[in-house]
Design a protein around this motif. Structure first.
Motif, PDB file in Angstrom:
ATOM      1  N   SER A 114      -6.120  -2.103  17.956  1.00  0.00           N
ATOM      2  CA  SER A 114      -6.450  -1.431  16.690  1.00  0.00           C
ATOM      3  C   SER A 114      -7.042  -2.401  15.678  1.00  0.00           C
ATOM      4  CB  SER A 114      -5.201  -0.774  16.102  1.00  0.00           C
ATOM      5  OG  SER A 114      -4.734   0.212  16.990  1.00  0.00           O
ATOM      6  N   GLU A 115      -6.902  -3.721  15.942  1.00  0.00           N
ATOM      7  CA  GLU A 115      -7.414  -4.707  14.981  1.00  0.00           C
ATOM      8  C   GLU A 115      -8.903  -5.011  15.206  1.00  0.00           C
ATOM      9  OE1 GLU A 115      -5.815  -5.164  17.728  1.00  0.00           O
ATOM     10  OE2 GLU A 115      -5.804  -7.208  18.503  1.00  0.00           O
ATOM     11  N   LEU A 116      -9.507  -4.450  16.269  1.00  0.00           N
ATOM     12  CA  LEU A 116     -10.842  -4.910  16.664  1.00  0.00           C
ATOM     13  C   LEU A 116     -11.963  -4.205  15.917  1.00  0.00           C
ATOM     14  CD1 LEU A 116     -10.283  -5.117  20.521  1.00  0.00           C
ATOM     15  CD2 LEU A 116     -10.098  -6.941  18.811  1.00  0.00           C
ATOM     16  N   GLY A 144      -8.510   1.952  20.040  1.00  0.00           N
ATOM     17  CA  GLY A 144      -7.321   1.518  19.313  1.00  0.00           C
ATOM     18  C   GLY A 144      -6.096   1.577  20.211  1.00  0.00           C
ATOM     19  N   ASP A 145      -4.957   1.168  19.669  1.00  0.00           N
ATOM     20  CA  ASP A 145      -3.749   1.127  20.480  1.00  0.00           C
ATOM     21  C   ASP A 145      -3.102   2.501  20.549  1.00  0.00           C
ATOM     22  OD1 ASP A 145      -3.925  -1.590  21.183  1.00  0.00           O
ATOM     23  OD2 ASP A 145      -3.263  -2.132  19.160  1.00  0.00           O
ATOM     24  N   SER A 146      -3.768   3.432  21.200  1.00  0.00           N
ATOM     25  CA  SER A 146      -3.230   4.772  21.388  1.00  0.00           C
ATOM     26  C   SER A 146      -3.448   5.175  22.839  1.00  0.00           C
ATOM     27  CB  SER A 146      -3.935   5.756  20.434  1.00  0.00           C
ATOM     28  OG  SER A 146      -4.298   6.942  21.113  1.00  0.00           O
ATOM     29  N   GLY A 202      -6.713  -6.708  26.706  1.00  0.00           N
ATOM     30  CA  GLY A 202      -5.701  -6.436  25.690  1.00  0.00           C
ATOM     31  C   GLY A 202      -4.669  -5.418  26.150  1.00  0.00           C
ATOM     32  N   GLY A 203      -3.536  -5.431  25.439  1.00  0.00           N
ATOM     33  CA  GLY A 203      -2.536  -4.382  25.622  1.00  0.00           C
ATOM     34  C   GLY A 203      -1.743  -4.421  26.904  1.00  0.00           C
ATOM     35  N   VAL A 204      -1.595  -5.604  27.521  1.00  0.00           N
ATOM     36  CA  VAL A 204      -0.842  -5.626  28.783  1.00  0.00           C
ATOM     37  C   VAL A 204       0.390  -6.524  28.727  1.00  0.00           C
ATOM     38  CG1 VAL A 204      -2.768  -5.032  30.273  1.00  0.00           C
ATOM     39  CG2 VAL A 204      -2.379  -7.433  29.710  1.00  0.00           C
TER      40      VAL A 204
HETATM   41 MG    MG Z   1      -3.474  -5.671  21.545  1.00  0.00          MG
END
Ligand code: MG
Ligand code: AMP
Length: 881
Positions: free
Chosen positions: A657-659, A697-699, A721-723
């Protein structure tokens, strides 16, 4: 229009000595073809076969079996040449097991059955004229094999290949035999009649025949099937086997709605757009094993009633006249399949038989399994399984595809496969003695497999993690192996030359022309007869100029004794001339007479036709990587396209979500997305094509939605990301239950890795890599896992880049049990050795230091500290300055 095509075909067949019956059948097919028959069986016209009798449920007494076998003959389709395995002679002459050829085993199977049941059981081959001599020579040693009153073989017919447009016979002067093809194995019924074998069998009281391919060693003359058929008075029986996921290709039986008869639908008779029905193994759950049984009296009646035309449906096959050359003219081959006779006879039945009755050897992969100890020949020469598990899946690299290459690489025999589930070989190692394969085996980039090697180790090793907890950590090599074992090379496709750079050629390309295409001059000068210049070394000789030839001209004059023609580089040599004098050795006259000052031999400065490339020669071999020089050769030979493994399309997607996309302003807490562009560039530099999708985003929902879109266009998806272990690591939470495996890999950086398959709407399985988000981790993960995977998809060797030793300028520390990929600037010292300076920022977020580095240095798993002066392996990323 094609009245003429038919007439020309019939004339050719008569000239070849084919009998009136064969010609009549050809005419029948021709009329169907002309009438627009496409030979397809639409799904709407059929119903699935439904339940059929299972052989295992059939119980038969010895007496019934003996009675049935005493009236049965074994007929083997033996016209195959094994060209697909690089053989030129009869395929059945190949040594397949324990030093025996297919034909030896077939003969021994028949002899054993005769002895066991006390029956005559004749064996008759259907040969092509190319397999006749060789096959009978092999059978010679079985003195008791021939049966009184019957030949050991009869010949299959031949028909001309037709041009698709006007349906006239194709001409192929380069190899006139390629103008002919066998009319498919359905021809067996016609040739049985025309050869007189049918009547000879009936005269001996043989009423049934068992027909199968000679490359299928599982197809023995089973007494239970024979007795079942005879007991139920059936005219025709086709054997079917349960279909598994890997048998999506072969034909299947179905029930025709219009008349309730069983029909055979082969790949060639699937209607356009209905491939998914054909492949649906739930709907069509068995396949046709091409082992059939027929009541010969019924066949005789039908043939007599229909004046020799059984009336099988035609299969219209479109091929190239030279099957090895995809650019040779397209032709139509009208064929019929043996199994389609099932629809001709009322009351035909199918019977479900065990898989062991279908063991064809179509490729060297099949050959390896049959030759190995996974199978044994029992006392009656039946092929029996010795391994416990399912039959191993084998995928050998192209070097093994043809039998000679295969034999050369297994000089001491094939490995033990009893305990093996799958064997993939990438590269072309020679195998040593007593090699054993256990479980899943991937051999990649070996030069040699040593004697007594045991291949295949468990993929997961349990180790201590750096957090001090016990857990499953996979080694770098095991993770890479697990990834590669799921990947197949991309499908192949004819590709324009300018789009083929860096791709791997899928099929040998043969020249269709000579290069040079005509004798031509390699100099500006004069074309002469070399004899005209006799004495020119003692004093100039004057020749009369009779013409001029520039490149691109087609001279219509001749050069005689005492004559010369002005000629330019690349221009065709005029008739009569046999040499060129270069202009520097003359007075360069443009007309009248030219003064020549040298004696030249015949052929001087002449580039003879075919000197460079001969028509028919392989100019580019399968497996070659297309480069500028390959393209030059293909273009010179007139090819605008080349068949290559398609370039994989990579879709890159960042998560977080920060990207924010580079170029746009940041709000508090945001950062620019650098992984997307970096992964795009890395994919493109590996030879793939790549596309960046907007970061999500992180969803979980957003991610899944975007992935659903992405898989449509992707051959491979790479996310970042996100892992890891954070609260918003949605890639892991969204995909863990959807077939993506998340593992800890014993490396630093890049420990959390995800890999798996997504399903595309069209059923394709699309590999997905979920890389960690820190830019350095992402980069290293790409180098270590994604790049080799892309290379595998492109059918390149997925080998690691070459490691080189370099001396560390300063000390480093590393985690116990993890392979560290540090960043360094590597350069050459005054002494010529490599030195490595680790960059200051070894943290995974240091993009500037990553960019500054030109190499990764590798600290092995069991090393925790290296001091200045010690030597490390480095993987050079680009220049070493
Ligand atoms: Mg992340
Ligand atoms: P994650 O793996 O999502 O926990 O991210 C680890 C770190 O990498 C965080 O500091 C992220 O902000 C950063 N990061 C993740 N994705 C990207 C990206 N596409 N570009 C630059 N940094 C990223």
């Amino acid at each position: 229009m094609s009245e003429q095509g038919l007439r020309a075909s019939v004339e050719l067949m008569e000239r070849r000595g084919l009998g009136p019956e064969a010609i009549k059948v050809f005419e029948y097919y021709y009329e169907q073809l002309e009438g627009g028959a496409q030979g397809t069986i639409p799904e709407a016209s059929i119903e699935p076969l439904g339940a059929v009798t299972e052989l295992l449920q059939v119980s038969v007494t010895d007496e019934e079996a003996r009675h049935a076998l005493s009236q049965t003959a074994v007929i083997k389709l033996n016209g195959g040449l094994g060209t697909g395995m690089g053989m030129t002679g009869a395929k059945s002459a190949l040594e397949v097991k324990d030093g025996l050829t297919f034909l030896d085993i077939i003969a021994k199977q028949v002899l054993a059955l005769r002895e066991r049941w006390g029956v005559e059981l004749p064996l008759v081959l259907m040969n092509s004229f190319r397999t006749h001599d060789e096959s009978l020579r092999i059978l010679e040693k079985y003195e008791t094999l021939p049966v009184e009153g019957l030949p050991l073989d009869f010949l299959q017919s031949a028909e001309p290949k037709l041009r698709p447009g006007d349906l006239t016979p194709v001409e192929w002067p380069e190899d006139p035999e390629l103008e002919w093809c066998p009319p498919g194995h359905g021809d067996v019924y016609v040739s049985l009649v025309t050869s007189g074998v049918l009547d000879a069998l009936l005269a001996k009281g043989i009423r049934y025949a068992f027909l199968s391919n000679s490359d299928n060693l599982g197809a023995t003359c089973d007494p239970d099937v024979a007795a079942w058929m005879v007991g139920h008075g059936l005219p025709f029986v086709a054997e079917v086997c349960k279909r598994t996921k890997s048998d999506r290709k072969g034909g299947h039986l179905a029930v025709r709605k219009s008349d309730g008869r069983i029909v055979l639908r082969d790949t060639a008779t699937v209607a356009e757009g209905e491939e998914s029905y054909f492949r649906d193994i739930k709907r069509h759950s068995t396949f046709n094993a091409n082992n059939v049984w027929i009541d010969l009296t019924v066949l005789r009646e039908r043939m007599t009633a229909r004046e020799g035309v059984l009336g099988l449906p035609i299969i219209v096959n479109r091929k190239n006249v030279d099957p090895a050359d995809p650019t040779s003219p397209e032709v139509i081959q009208m064929e019929s399949a043996m199994g389609t006779a099932i629809e001709v006879f009322e009351g035909s039945e199918a019977i479900l038989v065990p898989r062991t009755r279908f063991r064809p050897v179509k490729t060297t992969n099949d050959l390896l399994v049959v030759r190995s100890d996974y199978f044994d020949l029992d006392d009656s020469y039946h092929i029996v399984q010795t391994g416990e598990g399912p039959e191993p899946y084998v995928d050998l690299d192209s070097a093994y595809r043809f039998v000679p290459g295969f034999e050369k690489r297994f000089p001491h025999g094939v490995p033990s496969m009893k305990e093996c589930t799958s064997l993939r070989v990438i590269g072309d190692p020679v195998f040593g003695r007593n090699v054993r394969c256990v479980g899943e085996v991937l051999i990649d980039g070996y030069r040699r497999v040593l004697d007594d090697a045991v291949l295949g180790e468990p993929a997961v090793a349990t180790q201590e993690t750096d957090e001090g907890r016990a857990g499953d950590v996979r080694s770098v090599d095991a993770h890479l192996r697990a990834i590669l074992s799921t990947l197949e090379p991309m499908p192949t496709e004819a590709t324009p030359l300018t789009e083929s750079l860096g791709l791997v050629v899928a099929r040998d390309v043969r020249a269709r022309v000579d290069l040079p295409p005509f004798d031509n001059s390699s100099m500006d000068g004069y074309a002469v007869q070399s004899a005209s210049l006799e004495g020119a070394d003692e004093g100039p000789v004057r020749l009369r100029i009779v013409g001029e030839v520039a490149a691109g001209d087609d001279p219509d004059f001749e050069v005689g004794p005492g004559e010369a023609a002005r000629i330019m580089t690349g221009a065709p040599l005029p008739a009569g001339a046999d040499a060129v004098v270069k202009v520097e050795d003359t007075d360069a006259a443009a007309s009248g007479e030219v003064e020549c000052r040298v004696v030249v031999p015949v052929g001087n400065f002449v580039r003879p036709v075919g000197d460079d490339v001969r028509s028919g020669a392989v100019i580019v071999a399968a497996g070659e990587v297309v480069g500028a020089r390959t393209i030059a050769l293909l273009a010179a030979c007139g090819y605008a396209e080349v068949e290559v493994h398609r370039r994989p399309r990579v879709v890159v997607m960042s998560t977080g979500s920060e990207l924010v996309e580079p170029g746009r302003p940041l709000r508090a807490g945001q950062i620019h997305d650098s992984n997307s562009s970096m992964l795009w560039a890395a994919a493109v530099s590996a030879g793939a094509s790549a596309e960046i999708r907007q970061a999500v985003g992180d969803s979980e929902d957003e991610l899944l939605e975007q992935l659903n879109v992405a898989v449509k266009d992707a051959d491979i998806v790479v996310t970042s990301g996100g892992v890891s272990m954070g609260a918003y690591d949605v890639v892991k939470s969204a995909l863990a239950s959807r077939g993506v495996e998340f593992v800890k890999v014993a490396m630093q950086p890049g420990k959390p890795q995800g890999y798996g398959m997504l399903e595309a709407p069209d059923g394709r399985r699309v590999p997905i890599f979920t890389l960690p988000g820190n830019p350095v981790s992402s980069f290293v993960s790409f180098e270590v896992f994604v790049r080799p995977a892309l290379r595998r998809l492109m059918r390149l060797t997925p080998e690691k880049r070459r490691m080189r030793p370099a001396t560390l300028i300063s000390g480093v520390t590393s985690f116990e049990g993890r392979r560290q990929f540090g960043r360094a600037v590597v350069s050459r010292s005054a002494e010529g050795t490599l030195v490595a300076v680790p960059v200051a920022g070894q943290g995974s977020h240091f993009v500037a230091d990553l960019s500054r580095a030109n190499a990764l240095f590798i600290v092995p798993e069991d090393v925790t500290e290296l001091v200045a002066g010690e030597v490390v392996d480095v993987l050079v990323l680009d220049r070493e300055d």
